[in-house]
Design a protein around this motif. Structure first.
Motif, PDB file in Angstrom:
ATOM      1  N   ALA A   1      16.558  24.693  30.927  1.00 60.04           N
ATOM      2  CA  ALA A   1      16.668  24.755  29.345  1.00 60.04           C
ATOM      3  C   ALA A   1      17.971  24.905  29.359  1.00 60.04           C
ATOM      4  O   ALA A   1      18.547  26.184  29.857  1.00 60.04           O
ATOM      5  N   GLU A   2      18.746  24.370  28.304  1.00 58.12           N
ATOM      6  CA  GLU A   2      20.107  24.543  27.768  1.00 58.12           C
ATOM      7  C   GLU A   2      20.128  25.737  26.924  1.00 58.12           C
ATOM      8  O   GLU A   2      20.891  26.595  26.966  1.00 58.12           O
ATOM      9  N   GLU A   3      18.841  25.877  25.894  1.00 61.70           N
ATOM     10  CA  GLU A   3      18.775  26.736  25.141  1.00 61.70           C
ATOM     11  C   GLU A   3      17.366  27.309  25.186  1.00 61.70           C
ATOM     12  O   GLU A   3      16.422  26.744  24.856  1.00 61.70           O
ATOM     13  N   PRO A   4      17.238  28.361  26.193  1.00 65.22           N
ATOM     14  CA  PRO A   4      15.734  28.913  26.312  1.00 65.22           C
ATOM     15  C   PRO A   4      15.138  29.487  25.343  1.00 65.22           C
ATOM     16  O   PRO A   4      13.840  29.589  25.128  1.00 65.22           O
ATOM     17  N   GLY A   5      15.919  29.753  24.293  1.00 61.61           N
ATOM     18  CA  GLY A   5      15.317  30.481  23.073  1.00 61.61           C
ATOM     19  C   GLY A   5      14.513  29.545  22.162  1.00 61.61           C
ATOM     20  O   GLY A   5      13.374  29.866  21.605  1.00 61.61           O
ATOM     21  N   VAL A   6      14.433  28.067  22.693  1.00 64.15           N
ATOM     22  CA  VAL A   6      13.587  27.303  21.922  1.00 64.15           C
ATOM     23  C   VAL A   6      12.196  27.187  22.409  1.00 64.15           C
ATOM     24  O   VAL A   6      11.144  26.758  21.855  1.00 64.15           O
ATOM     25  N   PHE A   7      11.897  27.710  23.403  1.00 65.70           N
ATOM     26  CA  PHE A   7      10.590  28.042  23.887  1.00 65.70           C
ATOM     27  C   PHE A   7       9.668  29.249  23.363  1.00 65.70           C
ATOM     28  O   PHE A   7       8.702  29.542  23.528  1.00 65.70           O
ATOM     29  N   LEU A   8      10.517  30.048  22.514  1.00 67.97           N
ATOM     30  CA  LEU A   8       9.901  31.149  21.927  1.00 67.97           C
ATOM     31  C   LEU A   8       9.599  30.616  20.359  1.00 67.97           C
ATOM     32  O   LEU A   8      10.404  30.347  19.705  1.00 67.97           O
ATOM     33  N   ASN A   9       8.415  30.486  20.472  1.00 65.59           N
ATOM     34  CA  ASN A   9       7.809  29.913  19.259  1.00 65.59           C
ATOM     35  C   ASN A   9       6.550  30.899  18.633  1.00 65.59           C
ATOM     36  O   ASN A   9       5.586  30.729  19.004  1.00 65.59           O
ATOM     37  N   LEU A  10       7.059  31.807  17.747  1.00 62.98           N
ATOM     38  CA  LEU A  10       6.023  32.851  17.409  1.00 62.98           C
ATOM     39  C   LEU A  10       4.781  32.337  16.367  1.00 62.98           C
ATOM     40  O   LEU A  10       3.762  32.526  16.574  1.00 62.98           O
TER      41      LEU A  10
ATOM     42  N   LEU B   1       0.198  20.734  13.763  1.00 64.36           N
ATOM     43  CA  LEU B   1       0.808  20.964  12.701  1.00 64.36           C
ATOM     44  C   LEU B   1       2.533  20.922  12.765  1.00 64.36           C
ATOM     45  O   LEU B   1       3.339  20.502  11.821  1.00 64.36           O
ATOM     46  N   GLY B   2       2.917  21.015  14.102  1.00 64.55           N
ATOM     47  CA  GLY B   2       4.568  20.855  14.404  1.00 64.55           C
ATOM     48  C   GLY B   2       4.944  19.359  14.331  1.00 64.55           C
ATOM     49  O   GLY B   2       6.027  19.113  13.629  1.00 64.55           O
ATOM     50  N   LEU B   3       3.911  18.424  14.470  1.00 62.58           N
ATOM     51  CA  LEU B   3       4.467  17.030  14.207  1.00 62.58           C
ATOM     52  C   LEU B   3       4.345  16.597  12.771  1.00 62.58           C
ATOM     53  O   LEU B   3       5.053  15.720  12.560  1.00 62.58           O
ATOM     54  N   VAL B   4       3.549  17.168  12.184  1.00 56.48           N
ATOM     55  CA  VAL B   4       3.591  17.123  10.376  1.00 56.48           C
ATOM     56  C   VAL B   4       4.820  17.351   9.931  1.00 56.48           C
ATOM     57  O   VAL B   4       5.546  16.709   9.118  1.00 56.48           O
ATOM     58  N   ASN B   5       5.275  18.760  10.483  1.00 62.09           N
ATOM     59  CA  ASN B   5       6.774  18.929  10.194  1.00 62.09           C
ATOM     60  C   ASN B   5       7.847  18.380  10.480  1.00 62.09           C
ATOM     61  O   ASN B   5       8.876  17.842   9.597  1.00 62.09           O
ATOM     62  N   MET B   6       7.765  17.534  11.711  1.00 69.38           N
ATOM     63  CA  MET B   6       8.677  16.935  12.166  1.00 69.38           C
ATOM     64  C   MET B   6       8.788  15.439  11.490  1.00 69.38           C
ATOM     65  O   MET B   6       9.701  14.848  11.028  1.00 69.38           O
ATOM     66  N   LEU B   7       7.680  14.861  11.009  1.00 67.29           N
ATOM     67  CA  LEU B   7       7.708  13.474  10.201  1.00 67.29           C
ATOM     68  C   LEU B   7       8.219  13.700   8.974  1.00 67.29           C
ATOM     69  O   LEU B   7       8.979  12.960   8.404  1.00 67.29           O
ATOM     70  N   GLN B   8       7.926  15.076   8.361  1.00 66.64           N
ATOM     71  CA  GLN B   8       8.585  15.290   6.930  1.00 66.64           C
ATOM     72  C   GLN B   8      10.141  15.143   7.120  1.00 66.64           C
ATOM     73  O   GLN B   8      10.863  14.956   6.135  1.00 66.64           O
ATOM     74  N   ALA B   9      10.524  15.891   8.329  1.00 68.70           N
ATOM     75  CA  ALA B   9      12.059  16.130   8.425  1.00 68.70           C
ATOM     76  C   ALA B   9      12.640  14.727   8.840  1.00 68.70           C
ATOM     77  O   ALA B   9      13.853  14.357   8.657  1.00 68.70           O
TER      78      ALA B   9
ATOM     79  N   GLY C   1      14.248  17.066  16.540  1.00 69.79           N
ATOM     80  CA  GLY C   1      14.188  17.631  17.724  1.00 69.79           C
ATOM     81  C   GLY C   1      13.769  19.078  17.771  1.00 69.79           C
ATOM     82  O   GLY C   1      12.949  19.579  18.535  1.00 69.79           O
ATOM     83  N   LEU C   2      14.085  19.633  17.142  1.00 72.01           N
ATOM     84  CA  LEU C   2      13.609  21.138  16.916  1.00 72.01           C
ATOM     85  C   LEU C   2      12.114  21.384  16.602  1.00 72.01           C
ATOM     86  O   LEU C   2      11.704  22.061  17.246  1.00 72.01           O
ATOM     87  N   ASN C   3      11.760  20.446  15.563  1.00 70.83           N
ATOM     88  CA  ASN C   3      10.377  20.620  14.963  1.00 70.83           C
ATOM     89  C   ASN C   3       9.522  19.987  16.444  1.00 70.83           C
ATOM     90  O   ASN C   3       8.384  20.598  16.638  1.00 70.83           O
ATOM     91  N   LEU C   4       9.863  18.911  16.872  1.00 67.48           N
ATOM     92  CA  LEU C   4       9.118  18.427  18.054  1.00 67.48           C
ATOM     93  C   LEU C   4       9.065  19.629  19.217  1.00 67.48           C
ATOM     94  O   LEU C   4       7.915  19.808  19.725  1.00 67.48           O
ATOM     95  N   GLY C   5      10.151  20.180  19.672  1.00 63.68           N
ATOM     96  CA  GLY C   5      10.125  21.211  20.483  1.00 63.68           C
ATOM     97  C   GLY C   5       9.147  22.278  20.282  1.00 63.68           C
ATOM     98  O   GLY C   5       8.257  22.899  20.970  1.00 63.68           O
TER      99      GLY C   5
END
Length: 290
Positions: free
Chosen positions: A32-41, A171-179, A189-193
């Motif tokens: 990953a170029e940004e490992p922080g994206v794998f942190l999803n609280l 739930l994440g895909l719903v947020n992605m569709l709204q974006a 891309g952030l919401n999809l990740g």
């Protein structure tokens, strides 16, 4: 969890969990170029919280109290002293043949296995062999069902975790569709990740922790059942007043034959084969062969 002495620590459990986590973290850092994206609280809360909630709904509180004790079991190394149990049965057989009941009582006080102590006490009390066999088999059945139920809790949790991971993904895909209305591909891309990492959490939790715990508990139960059937065979021969040498050789043969059955995934198969042998090859015939 209380500290476990190093000699009692089951190193394979610790090595497996640590190795798995290290490999996953290294894979993230290297890929990953940004490992922080794998942190999803939020996704982690959905997976862990949903799994725990579904488990509480599925099982009564009395059974769930055993989960903590079962989880502690996998961290300990458990020895099943088959040779020691055989020698104790043979020693009692020798004393019983000489009619030294007082010495048998002293020997029972040094036996750590309560299942074996119960069987010897029943033999001393001159309970019919058929009644002893029925009682001890009931105890084996009860122990197997209890420990199987404890392992089943972890198997159920392993089923729930990926399902709630998928729920978090939706739930994440719903947020992605709204974006998508803003046509901001970075936000999309952030919401999809975030959506996909929730499924990742569920899969890792189920396959790196929950299923292995269930398997380890089931294997431990298989080992205990094999030992208890061996003791049952020895108690049966004590009641029939078999010679000490015959008892030793028979139990050694029993252990040699069923040693591979420890690795069998079916406890029912072990019980069926033991009962079949007890019927097909009665003890008197085996003694004559020897």
């Amino acid at each position: 969890m209380a500290l476990i002495p190093r000699k009692d620590l089951n190193s394979s459990t610790l090595v497996g969990i640590v190795t798995g986590m290290v490999l996953i973290i290294l894979s993230v850092l290297l890929s990953a170029e940004e490992p922080g994206v794998f942190l999803n609280l939020p996704g982690l809360l959905i997976v862990i919280g949903g799994t725990i909630a579904a488990t509480f709904i599925s099982y009564p509180m009395k059974e769930l109290r055993q989960v903590y004790r079962s989880f502690r079991v996998i961290w300990r190394h458990h020895d099943f002293p088959v040779d020691r149990e055989i020698e104790e049965i043979v020693r009692v057989s020798i004393l019983l043949g000489h009619g030294k009941l007082a010495a048998i009582e002293d020997a029972m006080a040094r036996i750590n296995n309560p299942f074996l102590r119960t069987g010897i006490q029943l033999v001393i009390d001159r309970i019919p062999t058929s009644d002893i066999d029925a009682l001890l088999k009931w105890r084996i059945f009860k122990l197997r069902r209890q420990e199987w139920g404890e392992a089943q809790v972890f198997r159920s949790m392993a089923t729930f975790a990926p399902a709630f991971g998928m729920a978090g993904t939706l739930l994440g895909l719903v947020n992605m569709l709204q974006a998508m209305d803003g046509a901001d591909f970075k936000v999309i891309g952030l919401n999809l990740g975030i959506a996909l990492t929730t499924t990742l959490y569920g899969i890792i939790l189920a396959n790196l922790l929950l299923k292995p715990v269930a398997i380890k508990l089931e294997r431990r139960t298989e080992q205990r059942v094999m030992l208890m059937y061996m003791v049952l065979e020895g108690i049966s021969m004590l009641g029939q007043k078999r010679s000490p040498s015959f008892i030793r050789e028979t139990l050694n043969s029993f252990v040699a034959q069923y040693e591979d059955e420890i690795h069998s995934p079916s406890l029912e198969e072990i019980e069926e084969r033991v009962e079949a042998e007890t019927v097909e090859v009665p003890p008197p015939e085996r003694e004559e062969r020897r």
